[in-house]
Design a protein around this motif. Structure first.
Motif, PDB file in Angstrom:
ATOM      1  N   GLY A 183     -54.848 -17.971  30.542  1.00 42.86           N
ATOM      2  CA  GLY A 183     -53.506 -17.461  30.259  1.00 42.86           C
ATOM      3  C   GLY A 183     -52.920 -18.030  28.969  1.00 42.86           C
ATOM      4  O   GLY A 183     -53.306 -19.111  28.527  1.00 42.86           O
ATOM      5  N   HIS A 184     -52.004 -17.252  28.391  1.00 43.40           N
ATOM      6  CA  HIS A 184     -51.260 -17.697  27.205  1.00 43.40           C
ATOM      7  C   HIS A 184     -52.165 -17.927  25.990  1.00 43.40           C
ATOM      8  O   HIS A 184     -53.353 -17.611  26.020  1.00 43.40           O
ATOM      9  CB  HIS A 184     -50.442 -18.954  27.525  1.00 43.40           C
ATOM     10  CG  HIS A 184     -49.517 -18.707  28.683  1.00 43.40           C
ATOM     11  ND1 HIS A 184     -48.249 -18.242  28.517  1.00 43.40           N
ATOM     12  CD2 HIS A 184     -49.720 -18.810  30.029  1.00 43.40           C
ATOM     13  CE1 HIS A 184     -47.697 -18.079  29.713  1.00 43.40           C
ATOM     14  NE2 HIS A 184     -48.560 -18.409  30.646  1.00 43.40           N
ATOM     15  N   ASP A 185     -51.574 -18.480  24.925  1.00 41.73           N
ATOM     16  CA  ASP A 185     -52.290 -18.784  23.685  1.00 41.73           C
ATOM     17  C   ASP A 185     -51.376 -19.713  22.893  1.00 41.73           C
ATOM     18  O   ASP A 185     -50.239 -19.957  23.306  1.00 41.73           O
ATOM     19  CB  ASP A 185     -52.624 -17.481  22.929  1.00 41.73           C
ATOM     20  CG  ASP A 185     -51.389 -16.635  22.678  1.00 41.73           C
ATOM     21  OD1 ASP A 185     -50.395 -17.171  22.130  1.00 41.73           O
ATOM     22  OD2 ASP A 185     -51.386 -15.446  23.050  1.00 41.73           O
ATOM     23  N   THR A 201     -49.930 -28.500  27.631  1.00 40.15           N
ATOM     24  CA  THR A 201     -49.450 -27.119  27.653  1.00 40.15           C
ATOM     25  C   THR A 201     -50.275 -26.312  28.645  1.00 40.15           C
ATOM     26  O   THR A 201     -51.459 -26.586  28.876  1.00 40.15           O
ATOM     27  CB  THR A 201     -49.570 -26.428  26.269  1.00 40.15           C
ATOM     28  OG1 THR A 201     -50.951 -26.139  26.020  1.00 40.15           O
ATOM     29  CG2 THR A 201     -49.004 -27.294  25.163  1.00 40.15           C
ATOM     30  N   GLU A 202     -49.614 -25.305  29.190  1.00 39.64           N
ATOM     31  CA  GLU A 202     -50.287 -24.403  30.116  1.00 39.64           C
ATOM     32  C   GLU A 202     -51.493 -23.739  29.432  1.00 39.64           C
ATOM     33  O   GLU A 202     -52.562 -23.623  30.024  1.00 39.64           O
ATOM     34  CB  GLU A 202     -49.284 -23.339  30.590  1.00 39.64           C
ATOM     35  CG  GLU A 202     -49.840 -22.445  31.666  1.00 39.64           C
ATOM     36  CD  GLU A 202     -48.898 -21.303  32.040  1.00 39.64           C
ATOM     37  OE1 GLU A 202     -47.721 -21.331  31.612  1.00 39.64           O
ATOM     38  OE2 GLU A 202     -49.345 -20.398  32.743  1.00 39.64           O
ATOM     39  N   ALA A 203     -51.301 -23.328  28.154  1.00 42.77           N
ATOM     40  CA  ALA A 203     -52.372 -22.637  27.425  1.00 42.77           C
ATOM     41  C   ALA A 203     -53.619 -23.517  27.323  1.00 42.77           C
ATOM     42  O   ALA A 203     -54.736 -23.051  27.578  1.00 42.77           O
ATOM     43  CB  ALA A 203     -51.893 -22.230  26.038  1.00 42.77           C
ATOM     44  N   LEU A 256     -56.320 -17.368  34.648  1.00 51.02           N
ATOM     45  CA  LEU A 256     -55.927 -18.734  35.002  1.00 51.02           C
ATOM     46  C   LEU A 256     -54.603 -19.109  34.354  1.00 51.02           C
ATOM     47  O   LEU A 256     -54.446 -18.981  33.136  1.00 51.02           O
ATOM     48  CB  LEU A 256     -57.016 -19.711  34.545  1.00 51.02           C
ATOM     49  CG  LEU A 256     -58.384 -19.493  35.203  1.00 51.02           C
ATOM     50  CD1 LEU A 256     -59.477 -20.170  34.385  1.00 51.02           C
ATOM     51  CD2 LEU A 256     -58.379 -20.027  36.630  1.00 51.02           C
ATOM     52  N   HIS A 257     -53.670 -19.533  35.164  1.00 45.13           N
ATOM     53  CA  HIS A 257     -52.372 -20.004  34.687  1.00 45.13           C
ATOM     54  C   HIS A 257     -52.006 -21.284  35.421  1.00 45.13           C
ATOM     55  O   HIS A 257     -52.610 -21.619  36.444  1.00 45.13           O
ATOM     56  CB  HIS A 257     -51.272 -18.960  34.976  1.00 45.13           C
ATOM     57  CG  HIS A 257     -51.290 -17.784  34.057  1.00 45.13           C
ATOM     58  ND1 HIS A 257     -50.315 -17.544  33.144  1.00 45.13           N
ATOM     59  CD2 HIS A 257     -52.194 -16.768  33.929  1.00 45.13           C
ATOM     60  CE1 HIS A 257     -50.582 -16.431  32.481  1.00 45.13           C
ATOM     61  NE2 HIS A 257     -51.726 -15.931  32.938  1.00 45.13           N
ATOM     62  N   ILE A 258     -51.009 -21.977  34.885  1.00 49.75           N
ATOM     63  CA  ILE A 258     -50.394 -23.101  35.585  1.00 49.75           C
ATOM     64  C   ILE A 258     -48.928 -22.730  35.717  1.00 49.75           C
ATOM     65  O   ILE A 258     -48.341 -22.200  34.766  1.00 49.75           O
ATOM     66  CB  ILE A 258     -50.498 -24.423  34.776  1.00 49.75           C
ATOM     67  CG1 ILE A 258     -51.849 -24.565  34.059  1.00 49.75           C
ATOM     68  CG2 ILE A 258     -50.187 -25.623  35.652  1.00 49.75           C
ATOM     69  CD1 ILE A 258     -53.053 -24.804  34.910  1.00 49.75           C
ATOM     70  N   ASP A 259     -48.337 -22.981  36.869  1.00 53.85           N
ATOM     71  CA  ASP A 259     -46.939 -22.600  37.061  1.00 53.85           C
ATOM     72  C   ASP A 259     -46.002 -23.717  36.590  1.00 53.85           C
ATOM     73  O   ASP A 259     -46.451 -24.800  36.189  1.00 53.85           O
ATOM     74  CB  ASP A 259     -46.691 -22.278  38.540  1.00 53.85           C
ATOM     75  CG  ASP A 259     -45.685 -21.153  38.702  1.00 53.85           C
ATOM     76  OD1 ASP A 259     -44.875 -20.939  37.772  1.00 53.85           O
ATOM     77  OD2 ASP A 259     -45.697 -20.489  39.748  1.00 53.85           O
ATOM     78  N   VAL A 323     -57.721 -11.021  39.857  1.00 60.22           N
ATOM     79  CA  VAL A 323     -56.730 -11.922  40.433  1.00 60.22           C
ATOM     80  C   VAL A 323     -56.221 -12.868  39.355  1.00 60.22           C
ATOM     81  O   VAL A 323     -56.882 -13.108  38.348  1.00 60.22           O
ATOM     82  CB  VAL A 323     -57.268 -12.762  41.616  1.00 60.22           C
ATOM     83  CG1 VAL A 323     -57.762 -11.882  42.742  1.00 60.22           C
ATOM     84  CG2 VAL A 323     -58.348 -13.731  41.183  1.00 60.22           C
ATOM     85  N   ARG A 324     -55.019 -13.355  39.582  1.00 58.31           N
ATOM     86  CA  ARG A 324     -54.494 -14.416  38.734  1.00 58.31           C
ATOM     87  C   ARG A 324     -54.157 -15.580  39.646  1.00 58.31           C
ATOM     88  O   ARG A 324     -53.521 -15.402  40.688  1.00 58.31           O
ATOM     89  CB  ARG A 324     -53.241 -13.926  38.017  1.00 58.31           C
ATOM     90  CG  ARG A 324     -52.493 -15.075  37.338  1.00 58.31           C
ATOM     91  CD  ARG A 324     -51.320 -14.586  36.555  1.00 58.31           C
ATOM     92  NE  ARG A 324     -50.233 -15.554  36.619  1.00 58.31           N
ATOM     93  CZ  ARG A 324     -49.075 -15.416  35.984  1.00 58.31           C
ATOM     94  NH1 ARG A 324     -48.851 -14.327  35.269  1.00 58.31           N
ATOM     95  NH2 ARG A 324     -48.151 -16.328  36.091  1.00 58.31           N
ATOM     96  N   VAL A 325     -54.619 -16.759  39.247  1.00 57.01           N
ATOM     97  CA  VAL A 325     -54.299 -17.926  40.054  1.00 57.01           C
ATOM     98  C   VAL A 325     -53.451 -18.880  39.217  1.00 57.01           C
ATOM     99  O   VAL A 325     -53.738 -19.139  38.047  1.00 57.01           O
ATOM    100  CB  VAL A 325     -55.583 -18.582  40.634  1.00 57.01           C
ATOM    101  CG1 VAL A 325     -56.614 -18.866  39.561  1.00 57.01           C
ATOM    102  CG2 VAL A 325     -55.257 -19.851  41.401  1.00 57.01           C
TER     103      VAL A 325
END
Ligand SMILES: [Zn+2]
Length: 388
Positions: A183-185, A201-203, A256-259, A323-325
């Motif tokens: 996820g993200h950039d 960072t989440e990215a 893949l992401h982090i909340d 899916v996205r987790v």
């Protein structure tokens, strides 16, 4: 007009019966002398009325007649558009509206009337699949809807058909194509936390997880693609990511992401699959989401924030189960301590690998959560053996 009812016969009854046969409410062929309104026809009319929310009397008065007339139209038999002042009405409109609703577009109620709201939803769909957004449903738009049919399914029988396709592709991971989407950039890094001299960072964390996952899945013999590198030259939208996954012909996609949350108490893992909140839709993605979620909870001890249906573009516009987790909360001190530990990230990745493997096991041979030894999976592939 006197209602047509039980005991009547004639061409009008033949017509009514033909529509009911077309709706599978009456068996095709029918008894000899099929112009008679007999008990079976009355039962079918009652079912039809109940289905359409009409008053159920088993007779065909003007209202039921209009509804039956509208029911003749099958989606694709004519071009649909917003006609003014007399809107197009029919079963085909209703089918189209239901399909759009399942895909998460706002058509209001599936009332079978092609009004402004339906036209706007069609235009939005057209824009998202790269067609001219004229709000009319002709052959090209029909084709686009059919293409998405593989992904968007409307009930249990379809779900079983899709899981059959998985079953037939066999339990071996070798050669299967998986797209991993960090996820993200760097242009939109997502959640960011400053931890002393360290900036998380989440990215970056999503990319780290993706790279670890890539290694594990490739070792298990899968063909693995990432939607981005650690530092892509330009920002990536979810639409671009979905297009890329479709072009790569992925069998599965995992994003893949982090909340994160303003409240540091918020923590845990959640997995998202394509679906509308009213539960009309179900997909193989839901099974994948359930497996990913359970394996991660079992192997990492993160709080279980469950799986959820979403109509996000990445989930809606990808043609494969996706899916996205969201692995933990960057803003939670306890989750952050875990996320910054490489062993935790390895355990998370092992959990996802186990979930992917279980996707390809026949449902009746599925194994308990947490029981797959991922290193064993690698050894089997390294030995050149087949898993089945
Ligand atoms: Zn995110």
């Amino acid at each position: 007009m006197r209602p047509i009812r039980r005991g009547d016969r004639g061409p009008a009854v033949t017509e009514i019966r033909a529509v009911l046969v077309g709706l599978s409410l009456l068996p095709a062929g029918g008894p000899p002398g099929a112009d008679e309104f007999e008990a079976e026809t009355e039962r079918a009319v009652r079912t039809f009325q109940q289905d359409r929310g009409l008053s159920v009397d088993g007779q065909v008065g003007p209202e039921t007649w209009r509804a039956l007339d509208a029911a003749r139209w099958r989606l694709g038999a004519r071009t649909l558009y917003q006609a003014i002042p007399d809107p197009l009405i029919g079963e085909d409109v209703r089918t189209l509206q239901e399909r759009l609703l399942e895909m998460g577009y706002d058509v209001g109620r599936a009332d079978g009337i092609y009004g402004a709201r339906t036209s706007r939803a069609v235009a939005q769909f057209q824009r998202e699949v790269g067609l001219g957004p004229d709000g009319a449903c002709g052959p090209q738009t029909m084709n686009a809807l059919r293409r998405l049919g593989r992904k968007v399914v409307g009930g249990r029988p379809q779900w079983l058909r899709e899981s059959d396709a998985f079953r037939q592709s066999g339990p071996n991971l070798v050669g299967k194509v998986i797209v991993i989407d960090p996820g993200h950039d760097p242009f939109d890094p997502g959640f960011v936390v400053q931890d002393g001299p360290l900036r998380w960072t989440e990215a970056d964390l999503a990319y780290d997880l993706a790279a670890r996952l890539e290694g594990r899945l490739a070792a298990a013999g899968m063909r693995v693609h990432l939607t981005r590198g650690p530092a892509p030259a330009a920002p990536l939208t979810d639409l671009t990511r979905a297009d890329l996954a479709n072009e790569l012909g992925g069998d599965l996609l995992i994003s893949l992401h982090i909340d994160g949350h303003a409240n540091p108490e918020a923590d845990g893992v959640a997995t998202y699959h394509y679906g509308t909140s009213n539960g009309v839709t179900s997909t193989v993605g839901e099974r994948l989401a359930g497996l990913v979620q359970r394996e991660i909870v079992a192997r990492t001890g993160l709080r279980d924030c469950h799986i959820h249906a979403k109509t996000w573009e990445l989930l809606r516009l990808t043609r494969m189960p996706a899916v996205r987790v969201d692995v933990g909360y960057l803003t939670s001190p306890s989750d952050l301590a875990r996320l910054t530990d490489p062993r935790f990230r390895d355990a998370t990745v092992d959990a996802i690998v186990a979930a992917v493997q279980r996707m390809y096991f026949p449902v009746e041979e599925d194994v308990p959560t947490g029981s797959i030894d991922v290193s064993e999976l690698r050894a089997v592939v390294a030995a050149g053996a087949s898993l089945d």
